[in-house]
Structure formats: C-alpha cells, structure tokens
Design a protein around this motif. Structure first.
Motif, PDB file in Angstrom:
ATOM      1  N   ASN A   1      33.779  72.494  31.897  1.00 13.80           N
ATOM      2  CA  ASN A   1      34.556  73.452  32.680  1.00 13.80           C
ATOM      3  C   ASN A   1      33.831  73.710  34.000  1.00 13.80           C
ATOM      4  OD1 ASN A   1      36.147  75.464  33.703  1.00 13.80           O
ATOM      5  ND2 ASN A   1      35.939  76.857  31.950  1.00 13.80           N
ATOM      6  N   ARG A   2      34.385  73.176  35.087  1.00 14.34           N
ATOM      7  CA  ARG A   2      33.738  73.353  36.387  1.00 14.34           C
ATOM      8  C   ARG A   2      33.780  74.804  36.858  1.00 14.34           C
ATOM      9  NH1 ARG A   2      32.592  68.589  38.847  1.00 14.34           N
ATOM     10  NH2 ARG A   2      33.499  66.710  37.915  1.00 14.34           N
TER      11      ARG A   2
ATOM     12  N   ASN B   1      24.217  74.034  23.354  1.00 11.48           N
ATOM     13  CA  ASN B   1      23.665  73.437  24.564  1.00 11.48           C
ATOM     14  C   ASN B   1      24.677  73.493  25.698  1.00 11.48           C
ATOM     15  OD1 ASN B   1      21.196  72.579  23.300  1.00 11.48           O
ATOM     16  ND2 ASN B   1      22.355  70.904  22.344  1.00 11.48           N
ATOM     17  N   ILE B   2      24.172  73.633  26.923  1.00 11.09           N
ATOM     18  CA  ILE B   2      25.037  73.608  28.094  1.00 11.09           C
ATOM     19  C   ILE B   2      25.779  72.280  28.138  1.00 11.09           C
ATOM     20  CG2 ILE B   2      25.096  73.694  30.605  1.00 11.09           C
ATOM     21  CD1 ILE B   2      24.414  76.354  29.406  1.00 11.09           C
ATOM     22  N   LYS B   3      27.096  72.340  28.356  1.00  8.92           N
ATOM     23  CA  LYS B   3      27.883  71.112  28.374  1.00  8.92           C
ATOM     24  C   LYS B   3      27.518  70.264  29.595  1.00  8.92           C
ATOM     25  CE  LYS B   3      31.863  73.098  25.972  1.00  8.92           C
ATOM     26  NZ  LYS B   3      33.307  73.443  26.053  1.00  8.92           N
TER      27      LYS B   3
ATOM     28  N   GLY C   1      20.473  77.083  25.642  1.00 11.53           N
ATOM     29  CA  GLY C   1      21.304  76.185  26.438  1.00 11.53           C
ATOM     30  C   GLY C   1      20.690  74.819  26.637  1.00 11.53           C
ATOM     31  N   PHE C   2      19.391  74.696  26.351  1.00  7.80           N
ATOM     32  CA  PHE C   2      18.694  73.414  26.514  1.00  7.80           C
ATOM     33  C   PHE C   2      17.834  73.167  25.277  1.00  7.80           C
ATOM     34  CE2 PHE C   2      19.516  75.132  30.713  1.00  7.80           C
ATOM     35  CZ  PHE C   2      20.141  74.066  31.343  1.00  7.80           C
ATOM     36  N   GLY C   3      18.521  72.989  24.149  1.00  8.66           N
ATOM     37  CA  GLY C   3      17.835  72.784  22.886  1.00  8.66           C
ATOM     38  C   GLY C   3      17.276  71.385  22.744  1.00  8.66           C
ATOM     39  N   LYS C   4      16.657  71.152  21.605  1.00  9.70           N
ATOM     40  CA  LYS C   4      15.984  69.872  21.385  1.00  9.70           C
ATOM     41  C   LYS C   4      16.948  68.714  21.191  1.00  9.70           C
ATOM     42  CE  LYS C   4      15.509  70.681  16.396  1.00  9.70           C
ATOM     43  NZ  LYS C   4      14.550  70.805  15.293  1.00  9.70           N
ATOM     44  N   THR C   5      18.242  69.006  20.969  1.00  7.63           N
ATOM     45  CA  THR C   5      19.242  67.940  20.831  1.00  7.63           C
ATOM     46  C   THR C   5      20.111  67.806  22.069  1.00  7.63           C
ATOM     47  OG1 THR C   5      20.807  69.458  19.766  1.00  7.63           O
ATOM     48  CG2 THR C   5      19.316  68.228  18.327  1.00  7.63           C
TER      49      THR C   5
ATOM     50  N   THR D   1      28.482  77.519  32.506  1.00 10.93           N
ATOM     51  CA  THR D   1      27.599  78.068  31.471  1.00 10.93           C
ATOM     52  C   THR D   1      28.143  77.864  30.071  1.00 10.93           C
ATOM     53  OG1 THR D   1      28.624  80.267  31.618  1.00 10.93           O
ATOM     54  CG2 THR D   1      26.769  79.808  33.095  1.00 10.93           C
ATOM     55  N   GLU D   2      29.311  77.249  29.942  1.00 12.10           N
ATOM     56  CA  GLU D   2      29.873  77.032  28.610  1.00 12.10           C
ATOM     57  C   GLU D   2      28.950  76.137  27.791  1.00 12.10           C
ATOM     58  OE1 GLU D   2      33.809  75.559  28.558  1.00 12.10           O
ATOM     59  OE2 GLU D   2      34.727  77.424  29.254  1.00 12.10           O
TER      60      GLU D   2
END
Length: 705
Positions: free
Chosen positions: A524-525, A536-538, A444-448, A529-530
């Motif tokens: 999406n509020r 990656n987390i939006k 969810g928190f990748g390098k990009t 987690t989408e």
C-alpha cells in the motif's frame, strides 16, 4: 570534414502473389431433388513490397532504413460482404489491397571521432542505434463488437490493431593501451633504441661543429671532418654488432639503470587492452490501436515508429486512437534490459597473462490493463517483474569449512540479520529509538523479513561488513573475475632441457543472480507502514529466491609435455551453488570438488605390417595413448535458519577412468580403442551405488581432404 549529398543505394521491390482454387464434387448417385455439394472457392491475393535506403552520410556516420508491407487484396468481396465469384485472378491486378502487417527498421552507426585527437587515438568506439516498428492488423472476425444496452440501443466498439516498437543503443569500444603508452613515451630501452639515440646525438654534434667553423661544407678542418665521421659511424657499427650478436648480446649491453627502467615500464604498462561494451534495449507493445497504415507506411504516432520510448498512451487516448471497449483485456507491455560488459588483458610479465572480465545484466518488464473513458487513459493492475545478474566475488568464504555439521558463513548469516534489521529500522523510524519484539529484532523488521534476509545473506557469503553492505537488491559495478596463465618456467634451463611446453592456469567465476523480482500487489503506497502476517513491513518488491554461484575453473591446472613424448595434465576444480528461498527461509547449498589427472604418450612413426587381400602393406603412423582418472564429489545440504537441523539431501562421489588408444590407418581412416569405467557412490542411503563400463573399437573415416 566530409559529407555525401546522395544516398549510396535505394532499392524498391514488389511481389504480387495470387492463388485461386475452385473445387467441385461430382456425385454419382444423387437422389432426385438433391442439389448436391456446393462448389468451393479459395483465394489468396497478396500484394507485398519492400524498400530500403542505405546512406553513408559521412565516413563515420552510416544510415540504413528498411521497410516492408504485407497487404491482402479482397476485391472479390463487395461492400455488403458478399463474395463475387466472377472476379478472376487478373481482375484488379494492380489493386494494392489493405495492409495486414507493416515492418520497418532504422539503423544508425557512428564511429566516435577519437582518432581526430592524437591523445585519444588509442580508443576505437562505435555507437549503434536501431529502432524497429511493427503494425499488425486485428482479426476481421473480431474487429468490432456490438453490445446491446438495457434500453435496447446498440453500441459498436472497434477493438483496434496492435503496434509495437523497440530501440537498441549499443556502444562497443576498444582501448589499445599500447598506442597510448607509445604516445606518452612509455617504451622499454633496447640496444637498438640506444644506438639510434647515439646517432641522433652524433648528427647534432656534427651540425653544431659545422656551424662553429662558419658553415664551411667544402673545405674546413679535414681532421675535424674525419673526427665527426668517426663519431657518426661508431653507433652504426655498434648497432650492427648488436644485431649480429643476438638477444643475449643486446641484453648484456643494457646498463643497470636501463634494466630498472624497463622493469618500471613493464609494471606501468601491464594493462595491454581494454574492451567496454554497453547495450540498452527497450520495447513497447500497445494493443487497441485504431488507425491503419498507408501504402508507404505511417508516421503516426510520431517518433514511436522510429523506436522512441516516450510515453504516448495518454496523448493517443486524447486523440481517439485507442479502443474505448470497456472490457478490453489485452495488456499494454514495456520491456527494458541493460547490459554492461568489460574485459581487460594484463601482462605484468611477458609470460604471465591475466584476463579480467565482468558483466552486469538488468531486465525489467512492465504490464498493465487499461481502459479509455472520455478521452482519458486509466491504468489497471500495473505489475513489474524482471531479473538481475552481476559478477561478484565470494572468495572470502570459498575455503571455509562447510558441511552438514558446521558452516561458519551460515552462522554469520544468522548473526548478520540483527545488524541489518537495526540499520533498516533506524532509517525507517528516523532514529535508533524504536520498539523491539521478543527476540530483540526491531518491530517491522523481524528475522524472517525479506528486506533483512537478502543483505544479511550477501554479506555473510561475500565476507563483507554487514554494517556497510547495501540493503537494496541491486548492485552497481560488476566485480571482475579472472583467468591466469603462466608459461615462464620454460625460461629456466632445466625446464628447457626436459619439456617442450609447461603451463600453469587458474580461473575464477562468481555471480549473484535474482531469478525474478516482481511488484508486491499487496503493498500500500498510501500507507507504507502496513505489515504482513509475520509482522514485517511489506516490501515493494518480492523475490522467489536469490542465487550465488562460484566456480574455480580451474583452481589450478598444470599442463606439460616432456621431450620424451609424455604428456601430463593435472587439474583441480571447485564449485558451489547457494540458493536462498524466501518462501520457506531455507538455504540450499550445493558443493562440488573435482580432480582430474591425465597422462598421454605418443609412439612416433610406428610401423605395422598388414596383408589385406594378399597384398602386404606397411602402415606408418603415430600410436597415441591417453589415460584420464577423475574423481568428483557433490553434496547438497539444506540449512534451516531457525532450526539447528542441517541435512544432506543429495550427493555422490563419482570415480571415472577413461583410456583410449588411436592409430591412423590411412590419411582418412583412424582406428580407436576405448575403455570407460565409471563408479558412483551416493551420499544418502536411499540411493544405491552404480557402475557403468563401456568399451569397444571405433573406426572413423573422414570424407574430407
């Protein structure tokens, strides 16, 4: 306390403007039965008025209100919408018509009462509020729309007018620190002040001696009187001697403890002046507003007409003041901006001046479509976008090696991503136990990820600790930039003998800018987690790019003029621009270095003999020579985050020589010879060197005094 019970000024004015045009085409060859072209009529009947109230409620509180109304008179159109051409320009002359536009402005100025308190008198501050309101009538042609339903019935909808307002809160303040230091008794010791202190002590001793002798002012001990008189006159003579002896004599009479105290006072009181300015602007634009305004304006919808930014949409929908047209597509808009600036003037030494300055600007726009159903306001497709700018400091990486082959700051950028990603993941998952991808980054928190790249980028080029760098894009306090100027070398004997002036300057500017941020409509509020296509987390906000700029303007500048009329200026400038694009994860770095060396010489009162028109004339003026040599080197480098393939995509080395000679032929006429030579060599092979030479003579005549 003071209060004015009447306004200072009330002004009312009105303009009646009526234009009537009638046009008849007279055809010479009209065929039988042809009625010809019709007669054309055009009318412009306008009724405008303005009024203003200026009211100084007190010395510190001032109130101003201005209103203007523009109306259109349509007395030549009957109730059926037909034009009655018999109506002339004098008919219904005082008919005020129907409002077309209405403007009003309320302004309040208040001088904050710091001067009422002795310990706050060094502060001068003014608060200003301004509220604007505008009502604009909609088009008569498209004011209402008829929609026929399937059952044959027709619904008529009014599209309404538009209203908008704005409010501005502004505080301008100045802190004169000299007044504060004097109030606190932080003043330097001078021979004059010591003499005054001695006189005060002598008068106190004399008064005490008189009391001991029983208060005898007529007789008493004459010897004591003479002694008191001698003691009283001694400081006065000392003070006169100091004034005659000049500053060196004054300084020589200060003790070592006095000089030490003065040094401490200089350090403690080095901040001379501070300026703090804050401004907040807000505005609202609301289309589809059904009510009109009266001749004197309107008080609907409440405080909105005086600039209030309270949300009135739902209350107006409940009262039926908004259009209910189901396909209404004009957007409701809110704008907001906040700006904070400060400046500080510092003088650690009398010849060393430092100016600090910082700024922070935040701007945001909110737009949405809306629909009103059953008296309820429903928001459609809300979107927020804006920009952000703040002064910062990048000097930690300013002198590090950075070229197409190596950049230590960019290497830190790459490494900081994992530190930031771990911090974000720990906060998101609530613990340090979270899944990772193949490269070791949290899921969810990748390098990009945008949320990872932004703080990692700022931490690397600010040379800060990624473990403590803020993970949001906003920064709270603007870090000061500065300008420094030193002229103290002229106090040295050798410099006094050789130079008329000699100064050294240095300046630094750095800014962090978010060009545009906007609401992520894909976020999406209900399910934060989408993830996006990259896993990656939006993010809630998306950015196109962020920029860091830095300028040493100059890094160092030496400017002096010798007593033999030779002037020298040597300057070195350095700048860089960093732009991180989140669309392709590329970093663009633009670096620049510039050296300028200038020399000038003046031949005073040069005499030149001329013979214009057979009359011999002697010209007398200064002949000025100026030579500037400059070299600027620019490089643009593209850096790939995940590919070791940095490239120089643009850049050039520019050499320049400028030479000028000028001579005043008369008070108003100046002759100038110039030579400008520029040579540029490009850093990429696709561009070819260029040379530009400009030279000539210019005659400049001044028609003024």
């Amino acid at each position: 306390m003071n209060f004015n019970y009447l306004p200072n000024n009330i002004a009312v004015s009105s303009n009646i403007n009526r234009q009537y045009t009638e046009q008849k085409f007279r055809e010479l060859n009209t065929l039988p039965g042809n009625i010809g072209l019709p007669r054309l009529f055009q009318r412009n009947y306008l009724f405008d008025w303005q009024y203003a109230i200026n009211y100084n409620i007190s010395r510190s509180l001032r109130f101003n209100f201005d209103a203007s109304n523009n109306s259109i008179v349509t007395n030549y159109i009957d109730d059926a919408g037909l034009v009655d051409n018999s109506i002339g320009i004098w008919d219904g002359f005082f008919d005020v018509g129907k409002a077309n536009q209405h403007f009003q402005t309320l302004q309040v100025n208040y001088d904050l009462p710091f001067d009422k308190f002795p310990y706050f008198r060094f502060i001068k501050a003014t608060y200003t509020y301004q509220g604007d309101f505008q009502w604009t009538k909609t088009s008569d042609l498209f004011n209402q729309i008829d929609i026929t339903l399937r059952d044959g019935t027709t619904n008529t909808y009014r599209l309404g007018n538009t209203i908008q307002n704005s409010s501005s809160h502004r505080i301008n303040s100045t802190l004169d620190m000299g007044n504060l230091y004097r109030y606190l008794g932080l003043t330097k010791v001078t021979p004059r002040s010591k003499a005054q202190k001695a006189r005060r002590e002598a008068r106190a001793d004399q008064a005490a001696g008189g009391d001991k002798n029983g208060g005898n002012t007529r007789g008493g001990d004459k010897g004591a009187s003479r002694d008191n008189q001698t003691r009283d006159n001694t400081p006065a003579l000392l003070g006169q001697g100091n004034q005659q002896g000049g500053p060196n004599a004054n300084q020589s009479q200060l003790t070592a403890s006095d000089k030490a105290k003065n040094t401490v006072v200089d350090i403690v009181t080095m901040v001379k002046r501070i300026q703090l300015n804050y401004q907040e602007n807000q505005g609202t634009f609301l289309p589809g507003y059904l009510p009109s305004v009266g001749m004197m304006g309107t008080l609907r919808p409440g405080a909105f007409v005086f600039g209030s930014q309270a949300d009135i949409r739902r209350e107006m929908a409940r009262r039926g003041w908004l259009t209910v047209y189901p396909e209404f597509n004009e957007q409701y808009t809110e704008v907001e901006s906040r700006q904070f600036d400060y400046q500080a003037n510092i003088e650690p030494l009398s010849d060393l001046k430092i100016d600090l300055n910082g700024s922070r600007i935040y701007a945001e726009n909110y737009v949405e479509n809306y629909i009103v159903q059953d008296g309820l306001y429903r928001s459609l497709t809300p979107n927020t976008y804006g920009n952000f700018n703040i002064s910062t400091m990048l000097i930690g990486t300013a002198f590090a090696k950075s070229d197409e082959n190596q950049s230590s700051a960019f290497d830190d950028f790459r490494e900081n991503r994992l530190v930031i990603a771990n911090r974000l993941a720990t906060e998101f998952y609530g613990s340090a136990d979270f899944p990772r991808d193949e490269e070791g980054f949290p899921v969810g928190f990748g390098k990009t990820s945008q949320d990872v790249l932004l703080p990692a980028f700022l931490s690397a080029y600010k040379d800060s600790d990624p473990a403590t760098e803020k993970t949001t894009f906003l920064r709270d306090f603007p870090i000061p930039n500065w300008d420094v100027k030193y002229t103290g070398l002229m106090n040295l004997k050798w410099f006094k003998e050789k130079f008329r002036r000699f100064s050294i300057q240095h300046g630094y500017r750095a800014n962090y800018t978010v060009n545009q941020f906007q609401t992520n409509l894909d976020y999406n509020r209900n399910d934060p987690t989408e993830v996006d296509v990259n896993g990656n987390i939006k993010p809630q906000n998306i950015f196109s790019n962020v920029n860091l700029t830095e300028q040493f303007s100059p890094l160092v500048r030496i400017d002096f003029e010798m007593k033999n009329s030779v002037k020298i200026l040597a300057e070195y400038r350095k700048d860089r621009f960093l732009s991180l694009s989140f669309a392709n994860n590329l970093l663009t770095e633009v670096k620049g270095d510039e050296i300028v060396i200038g020399a000038g010489y003046r031949i005073r009162d040069l005499r030149i003999g001329t013979n214009f028109g057979g009359k011999r004339t002697i010209l007398k003026s200064d002949l000025n020579f100026q030579l500037d040599v400059s070299r600027r080197d620019n490089r643009t480098i593209i850096r790939y985050l995940d590919i070791n393939n940095n490239q120089t995509t643009a850049g050039q080395t520019i050499w320049g020589i400028q030479f000028t000679v000028d001579y005043a032929l008369s008070k108003n006429l100046t002759a100038l010879f110039y030579y400008d030579h520029t040579f540029s060599k490009y850093a990429v092979s696709t561009a070819f060197p260029q040379t530009t030479i400009r030279s000539g003579i210019t005659l400049r005549y001044n028609f003024g005094n």
